[in-house]
Enzyme design. Structure first.
Site, mmCIF file in Angstrom:
data_model
loop_
_atom_site.group_PDB
_atom_site.id
_atom_site.type_symbol
_atom_site.label_atom_id
_atom_site.label_comp_id
_atom_site.label_asym_id
_atom_site.label_seq_id
_atom_site.Cartn_x
_atom_site.Cartn_y
_atom_site.Cartn_z
ATOM 1 N N HIS A 93 0.578 -0.933 -0.103
ATOM 2 C CA HIS A 93 -0.303 -0.278 0.256
ATOM 3 C C HIS A 93 1.332 1.199 -0.170
ATOM 4 O O HIS A 93 1.438 1.673 0.979
ATOM 5 C CB HIS A 93 -1.083 0.290 1.058
ATOM 6 C CG HIS A 93 -2.035 -1.298 1.517
ATOM 7 N ND1 HIS A 93 -2.928 -1.489 1.170
ATOM 8 C CD2 HIS A 93 -0.991 -2.651 2.374
ATOM 9 C CE1 HIS A 93 -3.607 -2.603 0.588
ATOM 10 N NE2 HIS A 93 -2.831 -3.029 1.473
ATOM 11 N N ARG A 102 -0.196 3.878 -1.060
ATOM 12 C CA ARG A 102 -0.806 5.493 -0.496
ATOM 13 C C ARG A 102 -1.416 6.385 -1.480
ATOM 14 O O ARG A 102 -1.918 7.519 -1.626
ATOM 15 C CB ARG A 102 -0.431 5.691 1.182
ATOM 16 C CG ARG A 102 -0.441 5.154 2.106
ATOM 17 C CD ARG A 102 -2.007 3.832 2.249
ATOM 18 N NE ARG A 102 -1.365 3.203 4.083
ATOM 19 C CZ ARG A 102 -2.060 2.266 3.414
ATOM 20 N NH1 ARG A 102 -3.478 1.474 2.841
ATOM 21 N NH2 ARG A 102 -2.796 1.555 5.231
ATOM 22 N N ASP A 159 -9.282 -5.591 -1.986
ATOM 23 C CA ASP A 159 -7.860 -5.891 -0.378
ATOM 24 C C ASP A 159 -8.832 -4.674 0.116
ATOM 25 O O ASP A 159 -8.538 -3.430 0.142
ATOM 26 C CB ASP A 159 -6.847 -5.608 -1.366
ATOM 27 C CG ASP A 159 -5.995 -5.472 0.346
ATOM 28 O OD1 ASP A 159 -5.497 -6.158 0.472
ATOM 29 O OD2 ASP A 159 -5.301 -4.132 0.744
ATOM 30 N N HIS A 188 -9.292 -11.012 0.663
ATOM 31 C CA HIS A 188 -9.294 -10.530 1.415
ATOM 32 C C HIS A 188 -9.989 -11.707 2.319
ATOM 33 O O HIS A 188 -10.945 -10.883 1.977
ATOM 34 C CB HIS A 188 -9.093 -8.809 2.089
ATOM 35 C CG HIS A 188 -9.265 -8.146 3.023
ATOM 36 N ND1 HIS A 188 -8.071 -8.392 4.232
ATOM 37 C CD2 HIS A 188 -10.307 -9.581 4.226
ATOM 38 C CE1 HIS A 188 -8.412 -7.710 5.043
ATOM 39 N NE2 HIS A 188 -9.846 -8.649 5.365
ATOM 40 N N HIS A 210 -3.251 -12.533 2.239
ATOM 41 C CA HIS A 210 -2.105 -12.838 4.193
ATOM 42 C C HIS A 210 -3.366 -13.603 4.613
ATOM 43 O O HIS A 210 -3.914 -13.295 6.136
ATOM 44 C CB HIS A 210 -2.066 -10.627 4.112
ATOM 45 C CG HIS A 210 -3.977 -9.996 4.028
ATOM 46 N ND1 HIS A 210 -5.062 -10.724 4.258
ATOM 47 C CD2 HIS A 210 -4.043 -9.300 3.716
ATOM 48 C CE1 HIS A 210 -5.871 -10.269 3.544
ATOM 49 N NE2 HIS A 210 -4.919 -9.057 3.673
ATOM 50 N N ASN A 251 -5.714 -6.118 9.672
ATOM 51 C CA ASN A 251 -6.917 -7.232 9.208
ATOM 52 C C ASN A 251 -6.211 -8.438 7.856
ATOM 53 O O ASN A 251 -5.713 -7.704 7.329
ATOM 54 C CB ASN A 251 -8.160 -7.098 8.434
ATOM 55 C CG ASN A 251 -8.393 -5.421 10.090
ATOM 56 O OD1 ASN A 251 -8.504 -5.592 10.928
ATOM 57 N ND2 ASN A 251 -8.808 -4.437 9.506
ATOM 58 N N ASP A 289 1.903 -6.807 3.075
ATOM 59 C CA ASP A 289 0.643 -6.222 3.425
ATOM 60 C C ASP A 289 1.460 -4.993 4.079
ATOM 61 O O ASP A 289 0.449 -4.346 4.719
ATOM 62 C CB ASP A 289 -0.824 -6.917 4.016
ATOM 63 C CG ASP A 289 -1.303 -5.763 4.530
ATOM 64 O OD1 ASP A 289 -1.610 -5.076 3.625
ATOM 65 O OD2 ASP A 289 -2.406 -6.408 5.314
ATOM 66 N N HIS A 302 1.064 3.995 8.095
ATOM 67 C CA HIS A 302 -0.433 4.859 8.829
ATOM 68 C C HIS A 302 0.707 5.971 9.446
ATOM 69 O O HIS A 302 1.723 5.711 9.753
ATOM 70 C CB HIS A 302 -1.417 4.299 9.330
ATOM 71 C CG HIS A 302 -1.834 3.090 8.955
ATOM 72 N ND1 HIS A 302 -3.189 3.619 7.968
ATOM 73 C CD2 HIS A 302 -1.968 2.152 8.653
ATOM 74 C CE1 HIS A 302 -3.142 2.693 7.639
ATOM 75 N NE2 HIS A 302 -3.295 1.546 8.004
#
Length: 433
Positions: free
Chosen positions: A64, A66, A153, A181, A234, A280, A307, A311
């Site tokens: 990710h 972003r 995802d 997912h 995952h 998650n 994954d 953040h």
């Protein structure tokens, strides 16, 4: 005439060569020859691989970065820099961005931002428009733009009819795959961490293992019915892995990946890590970790993917219930797996190459990566020092975010050089300018 690049004195990790020391000669972005160590002619540039393993560059098929919409946490430049530092020469971005990557124009725009990055950036696209679970995206048009991985995802495609149609669509699009997912949204609604002793002790609602098992069971049956390609993102439970193993034995086109954190950490680590330990699907039980480790070593599970979920601090510096789920990992993946599985004798170097490079490249249809180190192949390579010890410092990683679960942990093994399309992008453990 001098070659463009020689990587000298490394050992090949594949079992066919028994760790013999070699020189790799690179010209025009490809490997032109592999010769015994010391026999390469002069080159414009030489990278020292002595006492190190020479491997195909690693491939991370779930990151990710972003972009668009979340660049306070990460952007393509910082994500690709971390990937290169971790020996990753190709990665696949997830489409849970703002707006969602769900149209050919969005794919074009995102890939344009990745031009010139020190990692080969690919992107997946959403299964459903806006990831709302209501209407399929235009698979054919997205495929025409180079998309091979379709996923919502972060959100499970819960509707049976939509998921069946998505899997059926892959039959006519060679090399495409639907990645899921696998957590039933009704079963995990409001869930924070694994449902069990720790969730009860912390007073938060859990996410039950059965939520993963039920989706994997349904999706395998849909893949069997349609003949479509299905990939479990995952995977986190021993019971879901057993379903994958059974399906493979009966010829279903199913594959599954596991993250480094699900191979090492458990729900008990959440109390130590705090919100950094929230993701998650959640960190599970010791018995799940042991089963997943066996599965990635014996071939039941196919690949390792991080994954990588950065953040901004503002999204993590809150309560466990309210914090955003996810951990960073693209820069540390190889070192964590080497430390925990290879250095301990549980996994061979050859199997390591398979699960972090060759298999993920096959799953995501990335033809230029994951090849054996031999003449004629694209020069996408990693030189990995198996003896170098280093301690993870969150503020020294390339990510714009600091939510690594490995902070303060001493690891064994580190990438020394990364070569992308014949060009060094990391040399001596430093990004090339």
């Amino acid at each position: 005439m001098a070659a463009d690049l020689v990587i000298s004195g490394g050992r090949l990790a594949d079992s066919a060569h028994g760790g013999e020391r070699i020189d790799v000669i690179v010209e025009d972005g490809r490997i032109s020859a592999v010769v015994p160590a010391g026999e390469a002619s002069q080159a414009r540039r030489t990278l020292d691989a002595s006492d190190a393993w020479l491997m195909p560059g690693f491939v991370d098929i779930q990151v990710h970065f972003r972009t668009p919409g979340g660049t306070d946490s990460e952007d393509i430049a910082s994500g690709a820099a971390g990937a290169a530092m971790g020996g990753v020469t190709a990665c696949v971005m997830m489409p849970n961005t703002t707006p969602t990557i769900d149209t050919p124009d969005m794919v074009r725009d995102v890939l344009a931002l990745a031009a010139g990055a020190p990692c080969d950036i690919r992107t997946s696209a959403a299964i459903t428009t806006g990831r709302t679970g209501e209407r399929l995206t235009d698979f054919a048009a997205l495929y025409g733009m180079g998309v091979r991985v379709f996923t919502d995802d972060g959100d499970c495609v819960a509707d049976d009819t939509l998921m069946e149609a998505a899997l059926a669509a892959t039959v006519g699009l060679p090399g495409s795959v639907v990645s899921q997912h696998a957590e039933d949204p009704d079963m995990v609604a409001g869930g924070v961490i694994n449902e069990g002793l720790v969730s009860r002790r912390l007073g938060v609602r859990g996410r039950p293992a059965a939520a993963e098992v039920s989706v994997v069971l349904r999706d395998i049956e849909l893949a069997r019915r349609t003949g479509g390609r299905y990939h479990v993102l995952h995977i986190s439970t021993a019971d879901a892995m057993e379903l994958v193993e059974q399906a493979k034995r009966t010829g279903v086109a199913v594959s599954a990946e596991v993250t480094p954190q699900h191979l090492v950490l458990t729900e008990d680590d959440v109390e130590r890590l705090g919100t950094t330990g929230k993701m998650n699907p959640p960190l599970r039980l010791r018995s799940d970790v042991a089963a997943l480790c066996r599965g990635i070593c014996d071939g039941t599970l196919d690949a390792i993917a991080t994954d990588h979920a950065p953040h901004h601090a503002s999204l993590k510096d809150t309560s466990l219930r309210d914090a955003a789920p996810g951990m960073t990992g693209v820069e540390t993946m190889a070192s964590v797996i080497w430390s925990e599985l290879v250095a301990t004798g549980v996994m061979s170097p050859a199997r390591f190459v398979e699960v972090v490079s060759a298999a993920p490249a096959r799953i995501a249809g990335i033809a230029e990566h994951g090849h054996r180190v031999e003449a004629g192949m694209p020069a996408n390579l990693a030189v990995f020092d198996p003896a170098q010890r280093w301690t993870v410092r969150a503020d020294e990683l390339q990510s714009r975010s600091r939510n690594t679960p490995w902070a303060g942990r001493e690891l064994t093994g580190k990438v020394r050089h990364t070569v992308l399309a014949g060009r060094p992008v990391v040399s001596g453990g430093e990004l090339c300018g």
